[in-house]
Design a protein around this motif. Structure first.
Motif, mmCIF file in Angstrom:
data_model
loop_
_atom_site.group_PDB
_atom_site.id
_atom_site.type_symbol
_atom_site.label_atom_id
_atom_site.label_comp_id
_atom_site.label_asym_id
_atom_site.label_seq_id
_atom_site.Cartn_x
_atom_site.Cartn_y
_atom_site.Cartn_z
ATOM 1 N N PRO A 46 -5.743 48.516 32.324
ATOM 2 C CA PRO A 46 -4.325 48.421 31.936
ATOM 3 C C PRO A 46 -3.473 49.471 32.643
ATOM 4 O O PRO A 46 -2.964 50.416 32.021
ATOM 5 C CB PRO A 46 -4.375 48.671 30.428
ATOM 6 N N VAL A 47 -3.298 49.338 33.951
ATOM 7 C CA VAL A 47 -2.485 50.268 34.725
ATOM 8 C C VAL A 47 -1.440 49.483 35.504
ATOM 9 O O VAL A 47 -1.568 48.271 35.688
ATOM 10 C CB VAL A 47 -3.350 51.109 35.690
ATOM 11 N N GLU A 52 -2.439 55.218 39.776
ATOM 12 C CA GLU A 52 -3.122 55.165 38.475
ATOM 13 C C GLU A 52 -4.446 54.416 38.585
ATOM 14 O O GLU A 52 -5.465 54.820 38.006
ATOM 15 C CB GLU A 52 -2.240 54.456 37.450
ATOM 16 N N LEU A 53 -4.421 53.320 39.336
ATOM 17 C CA LEU A 53 -5.626 52.511 39.495
ATOM 18 C C LEU A 53 -6.700 53.277 40.256
ATOM 19 O O LEU A 53 -7.881 53.244 39.893
ATOM 20 C CB LEU A 53 -5.282 51.207 40.217
ATOM 21 N N GLU A 54 -6.307 53.999 41.288
ATOM 22 C CA GLU A 54 -7.266 54.799 42.046
ATOM 23 C C GLU A 54 -7.902 55.861 41.154
ATOM 24 O O GLU A 54 -9.129 56.054 41.190
ATOM 25 C CB GLU A 54 -6.561 55.457 43.233
ATOM 26 N N LEU A 55 -7.103 56.514 40.352
ATOM 27 C CA LEU A 55 -7.627 57.552 39.458
ATOM 28 C C LEU A 55 -8.583 56.957 38.427
ATOM 29 O O LEU A 55 -9.657 57.515 38.160
ATOM 30 C CB LEU A 55 -6.462 58.248 38.759
ATOM 31 N N ALA A 56 -8.217 55.793 37.894
ATOM 32 C CA ALA A 56 -9.049 55.163 36.869
ATOM 33 C C ALA A 56 -10.362 54.640 37.430
ATOM 34 O O ALA A 56 -11.389 54.615 36.734
ATOM 35 C CB ALA A 56 -8.275 54.028 36.206
ATOM 36 N N MET A 57 -10.358 54.228 38.683
ATOM 37 C CA MET A 57 -11.550 53.613 39.283
ATOM 38 C C MET A 57 -12.518 54.629 39.879
ATOM 39 O O MET A 57 -13.648 54.275 40.238
ATOM 40 C CB MET A 57 -11.128 52.619 40.364
ATOM 41 N N LYS A 58 -12.110 55.872 40.003
ATOM 42 C CA LYS A 58 -12.965 56.868 40.657
ATOM 43 C C LYS A 58 -14.305 57.066 39.959
ATOM 44 O O LYS A 58 -15.278 57.475 40.597
ATOM 45 C CB LYS A 58 -12.225 58.206 40.768
ATOM 46 N N SER A 59 -14.378 56.790 38.681
ATOM 47 C CA SER A 59 -15.630 56.981 37.942
ATOM 48 C C SER A 59 -16.512 55.739 37.953
ATOM 49 O O SER A 59 -17.643 55.787 37.474
ATOM 50 C CB SER A 59 -15.326 57.380 36.496
ATOM 51 N N HIS A 60 -16.020 54.631 38.511
ATOM 52 C CA HIS A 60 -16.792 53.390 38.538
ATOM 53 C C HIS A 60 -17.807 53.429 39.679
ATOM 54 O O HIS A 60 -17.446 53.630 40.841
ATOM 55 C CB HIS A 60 -15.863 52.187 38.694
ATOM 56 N N VAL A 61 -19.068 53.216 39.364
ATOM 57 C CA VAL A 61 -20.136 53.332 40.363
ATOM 58 C C VAL A 61 -19.934 52.337 41.493
ATOM 59 O O VAL A 61 -20.105 52.676 42.668
ATOM 60 C CB VAL A 61 -21.508 53.126 39.699
ATOM 61 N N SER A 300 -4.417 49.929 50.546
ATOM 62 C CA SER A 300 -4.143 51.353 50.752
ATOM 63 C C SER A 300 -5.431 52.134 50.977
ATOM 64 O O SER A 300 -5.489 53.059 51.798
ATOM 65 C CB SER A 300 -3.374 51.941 49.566
ATOM 66 N N GLY A 301 -6.476 51.761 50.235
ATOM 67 C CA GLY A 301 -7.765 52.417 50.414
ATOM 68 C C GLY A 301 -8.338 52.163 51.795
ATOM 69 O O GLY A 301 -8.872 53.079 52.440
ATOM 70 N N TYR A 302 -8.217 50.927 52.262
ATOM 71 C CA TYR A 302 -8.653 50.600 53.627
ATOM 72 C C TYR A 302 -7.896 51.438 54.654
ATOM 73 O O TYR A 302 -8.473 51.984 55.594
ATOM 74 C CB TYR A 302 -8.426 49.106 53.891
ATOM 75 N N ALA A 303 -6.575 51.553 54.481
ATOM 76 C CA ALA A 303 -5.760 52.317 55.422
ATOM 77 C C ALA A 303 -6.225 53.765 55.507
ATOM 78 O O ALA A 303 -6.322 54.343 56.597
ATOM 79 C CB ALA A 303 -4.292 52.250 55.008
ATOM 80 N N ALA A 304 -6.544 54.356 54.370
ATOM 81 C CA ALA A 304 -6.987 55.752 54.354
ATOM 82 C C ALA A 304 -8.387 55.906 54.913
ATOM 83 O O ALA A 304 -8.656 56.808 55.716
ATOM 84 C CB ALA A 304 -6.933 56.288 52.922
ATOM 85 N N ARG A 305 -9.281 55.014 54.522
ATOM 86 C CA ARG A 305 -10.687 55.175 54.894
ATOM 87 C C ARG A 305 -10.981 54.746 56.322
ATOM 88 O O ARG A 305 -12.002 55.133 56.901
ATOM 89 C CB ARG A 305 -11.571 54.404 53.902
ATOM 90 N N ASN A 306 -10.098 53.957 56.922
ATOM 91 C CA ASN A 306 -10.327 53.516 58.300
ATOM 92 C C ASN A 306 -9.406 54.216 59.291
ATOM 93 O O ASN A 306 -9.265 53.781 60.436
ATOM 94 C CB ASN A 306 -10.150 51.996 58.422
ATOM 95 N N ASN A 307 -8.774 55.308 58.874
ATOM 96 C CA ASN A 307 -7.853 56.059 59.741
ATOM 97 C C ASN A 307 -6.743 55.172 60.292
ATOM 98 O O ASN A 307 -6.432 55.204 61.482
ATOM 99 C CB ASN A 307 -8.607 56.727 60.906
#
Length: 365
Positions: A46-47, A52-61, A300-307
């Motif tokens: 519920p974000v 917020e979603l990135e912060l909430a998902m950081k603990s998901h394996v 956004s995650g792809y953009a950061a992780r793939n430079n």
């Protein structure tokens, strides 16, 4: 590999094929089963904001593994023991000598500028995590060509995709009753998209431009081998080397997600300068990101992780507003690809991780 073709002169091995095949298998798992779990987990939260979603998902394996594989598989692909860049570097002397010996007017034309200044946004980013990028070492162009033909993100024949794109360019021109005589293909890298457009519109004079000399040299080899008479020129999209109102169509294929907003604005203005009245501005890139909040978060995650930091800022760039402000009309921005043409913008993400591509068309009054 066929050593008779200079543009394909790198040497691979059984070990390298097995190595890259293993990476391809892991990518299939990353972009399939693991991706599906991450989408399911993220969709249940519920974000309302990406942060917020990135912060909430950081603990998901599942997400931690997904993010780790997205970053590390790209690094290993290029720089692992049998990575593309690793093996090309071992053959650097031979490959660079082939590039250096290639004439600039054997078939079509190659235009380089020894005083050209690479834009800072290119120099300061190892795009795709390719060490040194494409601008710093001519042999890096071989590594990119090897990757593009051997292990592309789409997993399909790269010529099939650019041929489809070139057919779309041809179709849009026909819809406007335009038979283009001059086309500039901005940010062409090694000219794969430029050659595809030339095959689709053989009567047009095609100029592909890029800021990196190595890919242009390598692309000119390919153009000569294919007897495809195009010009490849070392120009930036912000400064095209032609006169005002001299060009029928300005196009680009996968360019704008590598440029900051200020450079995109300059490029649009430059396209307007060189286009004739009635000319077309056409661009193909990741302009629309479907899937709502989860789609934007993954992008956004792809953009950061793939430079590729500007893939993130591209999501919020208002192309319609910028094009309208300098005189373009009939502006259309549509989600489009061979698999998803005319389906609108889906709310739900597909079962496999992929790049959704969009097509912009605009006419200069």
């Amino acid at each position: 590999m066929d050593d008779a073709l200079p543009s394909r002169a790198w040497k691979d091995s059984f070990e390298s094929r097995m190595f890259q095949g293993y990476i391809a298998g892991l990518k299939s798992y990353w972009g399939g089963e693991l991706y599906q779990q991450v989408v399911s987990d993220a969709s249940s939260l519920p974000v309302s904001e990406v942060d917020e979603l990135e912060l909430a998902m950081k603990s998901h394996v599942a997400y931690r593994l997904y993010a780790w594989l997205e970053r590390r598989l790209q690094q290993i692909k290029w720089n692992g023991r049998w990575g593309f860049s690793t093996l090309v570097t071992e053959q650097k002397e031979v490959l660079e000598s082939l590039i250096a010996r290639m004439p600039t007017d054997a078939y079509g034309k190659l235009v380089l500028n020894s005083n050209f200044k690479i834009p800072d946004y290119v120099r300061e980013t190892s795009t795709h995590q390719q060490k040194g990028g494409l601008w710093s070492d001519a042999s890096n162009a071989y590594a990119l060509a090897w990757y593009t033909t051997g292990l592309s993100f789409s997993g399909t024949n790269p010529d099939e995709l650019v041929n489809w794109y070139a057919g779309l360019v041809k179709k849009v021109c026909a819809n406007y009753g335009l038979v283009p005589q001059s086309i500039i293909d901005m940010g062409c890298t090694g000219g794969r998209s430029t050659r595809a457009i030339k095959r689709a519109l053989p009567e047009a004079n095609l100029i592909g431009c890029d800021v990196c000399a190595g890919p242009l040299r390598h692309g000119y080899m390919r153009s000569s081998e294919e007897r495809c008479a195009v010009t490849l020129a070392q120009w930036s999209a912000e400064s095209l080397g032609v006169t005002e109102q001299s060009t029928d169509v300005v196009t680009s294929h996968w360019l704008y997600h590598e440029m900051p907003p200020s450079a995109i604005k300059a490029s649009i203005a430059e396209a307007r300068r060189v286009l004739k009245p009635g000319g077309l501005f056409l661009a193909y890139d990741m302009f629309i990101v479907p899937g709502g909040l989860v789609g934007k978060w993954l992008h956004s995650g792809y953009a950061a992780r793939n430079n590729e930091p500007f893939a993130h800022t591209l999501m919020n760039f208002d192309f319609k507003k910028e094009l309208e402000s300098i005189g373009f009309k009939n502006i259309k921005i549509e989600l489009t690809s061979p698999q998803y043409s005319s389906l609108g913008v889906p709310e739900n993400l597909p079962p496999k991780r992929l790049h959704y591509m969009s097509f912009i068309s605009a006419r200069l009054e």
